[in-house]
Design a protein around this motif. Structure first.
Motif, mmCIF file in Angstrom:
data_model
loop_
_atom_site.group_PDB
_atom_site.id
_atom_site.type_symbol
_atom_site.label_atom_id
_atom_site.label_comp_id
_atom_site.label_asym_id
_atom_site.label_seq_id
_atom_site.Cartn_x
_atom_site.Cartn_y
_atom_site.Cartn_z
ATOM 1 N N UNK A 77 41.628 69.300 3.056
ATOM 2 C CA UNK A 77 40.630 69.933 3.919
ATOM 3 C C UNK A 77 41.231 71.134 4.634
ATOM 4 N N UNK A 78 40.349 71.979 5.088
ATOM 5 C CA UNK A 78 40.696 73.116 5.941
ATOM 6 C C UNK A 78 40.069 72.825 7.301
ATOM 7 N N UNK A 79 40.827 73.057 8.357
ATOM 8 C CA UNK A 79 40.297 72.859 9.712
ATOM 9 C C UNK A 79 40.417 74.155 10.491
ATOM 10 N N UNK A 80 39.420 74.383 11.321
ATOM 11 C CA UNK A 80 39.404 75.531 12.225
ATOM 12 C C UNK A 80 39.139 75.023 13.633
ATOM 13 N N UNK A 81 39.749 75.678 14.585
ATOM 14 C CA UNK A 81 39.597 75.306 15.991
ATOM 15 C C UNK A 81 38.479 76.148 16.602
ATOM 16 N N UNK A 82 37.474 75.495 17.150
ATOM 17 C CA UNK A 82 36.372 76.144 17.862
ATOM 18 C C UNK A 82 36.424 75.638 19.295
ATOM 19 N N UNK A 83 37.084 76.363 20.168
ATOM 20 C CA UNK A 83 37.225 75.884 21.541
ATOM 21 C C UNK A 83 37.988 74.582 21.552
ATOM 22 N N UNK A 84 37.346 73.508 22.030
ATOM 23 C CA UNK A 84 38.009 72.207 22.115
ATOM 24 C C UNK A 84 37.810 71.337 20.876
ATOM 25 N N UNK A 85 37.006 71.787 19.927
ATOM 26 C CA UNK A 85 36.750 70.945 18.764
ATOM 27 C C UNK A 85 37.294 71.573 17.483
ATOM 28 N N UNK A 86 37.642 70.688 16.566
ATOM 29 C CA UNK A 86 38.078 71.115 15.238
ATOM 30 C C UNK A 86 36.995 70.763 14.243
ATOM 31 N N UNK A 87 36.785 71.656 13.318
ATOM 32 C CA UNK A 87 35.787 71.423 12.273
ATOM 33 C C UNK A 87 36.464 71.459 10.920
ATOM 34 N N UNK A 88 35.955 70.643 10.015
ATOM 35 C CA UNK A 88 36.598 70.457 8.714
ATOM 36 C C UNK A 88 35.671 70.807 7.561
ATOM 37 N N UNK A 89 36.298 71.181 6.449
ATOM 38 C CA UNK A 89 35.614 71.399 5.180
ATOM 39 C C UNK A 89 36.615 71.081 4.072
ATOM 40 N N UNK A 90 36.127 70.711 2.908
ATOM 41 C CA UNK A 90 37.000 70.442 1.763
ATOM 42 C C UNK A 90 37.383 71.775 1.128
ATOM 43 N N UNK A 91 38.619 71.889 0.712
ATOM 44 C CA UNK A 91 39.111 73.087 0.023
ATOM 45 C C UNK A 91 38.734 72.985 -1.461
ATOM 46 N N UNK A 92 37.453 73.064 -1.743
ATOM 47 C CA UNK A 92 36.921 72.805 -3.077
ATOM 48 C C UNK A 92 37.545 73.731 -4.127
ATOM 49 N N UNK A 93 37.488 75.027 -3.914
ATOM 50 C CA UNK A 93 37.995 75.969 -4.920
ATOM 51 C C UNK A 93 39.493 75.766 -5.153
ATOM 52 N N UNK A 94 40.236 75.567 -4.079
ATOM 53 C CA UNK A 94 41.689 75.377 -4.202
ATOM 54 C C UNK A 94 42.014 74.110 -4.989
ATOM 55 N N UNK A 95 41.347 73.006 -4.647
ATOM 56 C CA UNK A 95 41.623 71.731 -5.326
ATOM 57 C C UNK A 95 41.147 71.751 -6.771
ATOM 58 N N UNK A 96 40.002 72.377 -7.028
ATOM 59 C CA UNK A 96 39.510 72.457 -8.406
ATOM 60 C C UNK A 96 40.427 73.303 -9.275
ATOM 61 N N UNK A 97 41.034 74.332 -8.691
ATOM 62 C CA UNK A 97 41.942 75.168 -9.488
ATOM 63 C C UNK A 97 43.246 74.434 -9.807
#
Length: 118
Positions: A77-97
């Motif tokens: 996953x990739x995480x980004x910090x938005x103020x006090x919270x972290x949000x996640x997403x799967x690194x789909x393109x990276x993992x598929x490659x």
């Protein structure tokens, strides 16, 4: 996969695509809760990224922090910090490659009825 919106915060530290290792990814996915997290992101994601609360997991925050960090450090996953919270997403393109078909297996995984990891 949804397009990346403009003006996003930089991702938290993560391995480069060429540094993703199958044994590290499989080790992170061997935990049923982490597998559920990735599967939910793959199947139910309606936004670009999601907060920990979106997953509806009844776990202490410290436990969830550990699981989300393990997924990020493995390169799943990739995480980004938005103020006090972290949000996640799967690194789909990276993992598929790097590991073609792996995310398809995760998406097709059906948790056993007796599995109460989530």
């Amino acid at each position: 996969m949804l397009p990346e919106p403009s003006g996003l915060p930089d991702p938290l530290p993560e391995p480069a695509v060429e540094d993703l290792r199958l044994e590290t990814v499989l080790s992170a996915l061997s935990d049923p809760l982490r597998l559920r997290i990735v599967r939910k992101l793959l199947l139910d994601s309606e936004e670009f990224d999601h907060t920990c609360g979106w997953f509806g997991l009844d776990r202490p925050k410290s436990s969830l922090t550990h699981h989300f960090r393990a997924l990020r450090e493995a390169g799943i996953t990739r995480q980004r910090q938005y103020g006090l919270e972290r949000r996640s997403q799967v690194r789909v393109a990276d993992l598929n490659s790097r590991f073609p078909g792996l995310l398809d297996l995760v998406a097709e995984w059906n948790p056993a009825e007796g599995d109460h990891a989530g």
